[in-house]
Enzyme design. Sequence first.
Site, mmCIF file in Angstrom:
data_model
loop_
_atom_site.group_PDB
_atom_site.id
_atom_site.type_symbol
_atom_site.label_atom_id
_atom_site.label_comp_id
_atom_site.label_asym_id
_atom_site.label_seq_id
_atom_site.Cartn_x
_atom_site.Cartn_y
_atom_site.Cartn_z
ATOM 1 N N ASP A 75 0.831 -1.222 0.000
ATOM 2 C CA ASP A 75 0.000 0.000 0.000
ATOM 3 C C ASP A 75 0.863 1.269 0.000
ATOM 4 O O ASP A 75 1.718 1.427 0.881
ATOM 5 C CB ASP A 75 -0.876 0.062 1.248
ATOM 6 C CG ASP A 75 -1.881 -1.064 1.364
ATOM 7 O OD1 ASP A 75 -1.701 -2.106 0.719
ATOM 8 O OD2 ASP A 75 -2.846 -0.909 2.132
ATOM 9 N N GLU A 341 -11.756 -1.266 1.296
ATOM 10 C CA GLU A 341 -10.483 -0.860 1.889
ATOM 11 C C GLU A 341 -9.977 0.456 1.295
ATOM 12 O O GLU A 341 -10.333 0.848 0.181
ATOM 13 C CB GLU A 341 -9.442 -1.949 1.623
ATOM 14 C CG GLU A 341 -9.957 -3.332 1.989
ATOM 15 C CD GLU A 341 -8.838 -4.274 2.328
ATOM 16 O OE1 GLU A 341 -8.493 -4.332 3.513
ATOM 17 O OE2 GLU A 341 -8.317 -4.943 1.422
HETATM 18 C C1 FRU Z 1 -4.909 -3.237 1.714
HETATM 19 C C2 FRU Z 1 -4.762 -3.548 3.172
HETATM 20 C C3 FRU Z 1 -5.134 -2.355 4.004
HETATM 21 C C4 FRU Z 1 -4.276 -2.528 5.227
HETATM 22 C C5 FRU Z 1 -3.037 -3.183 4.689
HETATM 23 C C6 FRU Z 1 -2.383 -4.170 5.589
HETATM 24 O O1 FRU Z 1 -3.922 -3.799 0.928
HETATM 25 O O2 FRU Z 1 -5.530 -4.663 3.526
HETATM 26 O O3 FRU Z 1 -6.495 -2.312 4.288
HETATM 27 O O4 FRU Z 1 -4.028 -1.283 5.815
HETATM 28 O O5 FRU Z 1 -3.400 -3.826 3.492
HETATM 29 O O6 FRU Z 1 -1.246 -4.751 5.017
#
Ligand code: FRU
Length: 491
Positions: A75, A341
């Site tokens: 991310d 997300e």
């Molecule tokens: C999206 C996610 C986010 C979280 C992160 C954890 O890729 O699931 O929601 O913050 O990855 O690795």
Amino acid sequence: LSGVPGFPLPSIHTQQAYDPAADFTSRWTRADALQIKAHSSTSVAVGQNSMPAQLTMPNIPADFPQTNPDVWIWDTWTLIDKHADQFSYNGWEVIFSLTADPNAGYTFDDRHVHARIGFFYRRAGIPASQRPVNGGWIYGGHLFPDGTSAQVFAGTTYTEQAEWSGSTRLVNVRGNTVSVFYTDLAFNRNPDASNITPPVAVITQTLGQIHADFRHVWFTGFGTHTPLLRPDGVYYQTGQQNEFYSFRDPFTFEDPQHPGVNYMVFEGNTAGDRGTPNCTEADLGYRPNDPHAETLQEVLDSGAYYQKANIGLAVAENGSLSKWKFLPPLISANCVNDQTERPQVYIKDGKYYIFTISHRTTYAAGVDGPDGVYGFVGNGIRSDFQPMNYGSGLVLGNPTDLNTAAGTDFDPNPDQNPRAFQSYSHYIMPGGLVESFIDTVEGRRGGALSPTVRVKIAKSASVVDLRYGNGGLGAYGDIPANRADINIAGF
Ligand code: FRU
């Protein structure tokens, strides 16, 4: 609206705006989400892309470059102001990414409990064609001093502690103070990764300063981490209600319709105990007498009520953005999908878009769609949001064969499209540019920045721009600032 033969019509959504504090949550319904399947071809060869090309991210080549061989990155977000414009600082572009150490003895799939926010920088204003093929990002290391994000969990029992997604705001475009909003996580797990107690997710703020000279970019501060929000169990599900709950990914902005008022969107789940079979006719969203409607009983019998994502809203109660109050969720996806997300707010031509990312494997029984970006449009931050593109919600999916079982990124179905998990965690930038990270291409794992793509957005529709870059694929990790900070004293 004629609809697709054999499928129900999508729900009616007016896009009407409500007061941000109003007790109105719009619904991404089953009738809406079924439009994805309705527009998926049933006649493609096994393992091809069954989704419309204009809603599909072009194929990422299997010989993609690593952004940095010494660090996995996933991310990723940019340095933004209150309107989500992306700033360079003293001539440098800066990005923030979840990172993990590829040489620490755990696998790419186990990275989440080890996640630390890292930062990267590169010179601003250089065309992609003149950069290294991997985007030319220089790794600056972890953003926060060691141990500081653990402060929030002092005195509690945990086995791992991690930093998950969020956003970074330049507090004042004339200054160098940045406010990082992120998800602070503590896990308490057995060696087999099952929970001893549920993970604790806290939306947290920390302030620091960005610095740059001719050679590099660095940060100071981030010594104090302030917990802002924990789920309340009323609007937003807690770990006690569901050990698999989601509560994370804060994104803040000032609403032009409410000057001076700051809001935060985030990923949540509908409150209540896991497994309570209480989706409603409104969550299904069928029009009266639709011959293709499911009955509520059929949906409940399928177990679809285990999937209840929402997109949350909070309002800042002070100017330093260190006190927040929950408002009712903006959108729920009860009996539709369990994860919405990294939500973000994107304003274009007076329309408010909520973009979010979701997975094929988090869909509820009976509804389906690819991994990728979903979008909803309304007339204000709280609206009767209309899911984009035929009312479905899908904006940009990975190439996927919806007629074939999903598999997973770590255990692929050999019959599935080998790019069904090519990318994830997309973030839509000014001008419709979309950055994301590479997960799996033809079985090769990534942990690197994807090629940037571009979506053209008009009202409730979008198309991927196949004239952008090379057949729609721009440069790897091309994440440009669209604004230069005006504090360029160092240059
Ligand atoms: C999206 C996610 C986010 C979280 C992160 C954890 O890729 O699931 O929601 O913050 O990855 O690795």
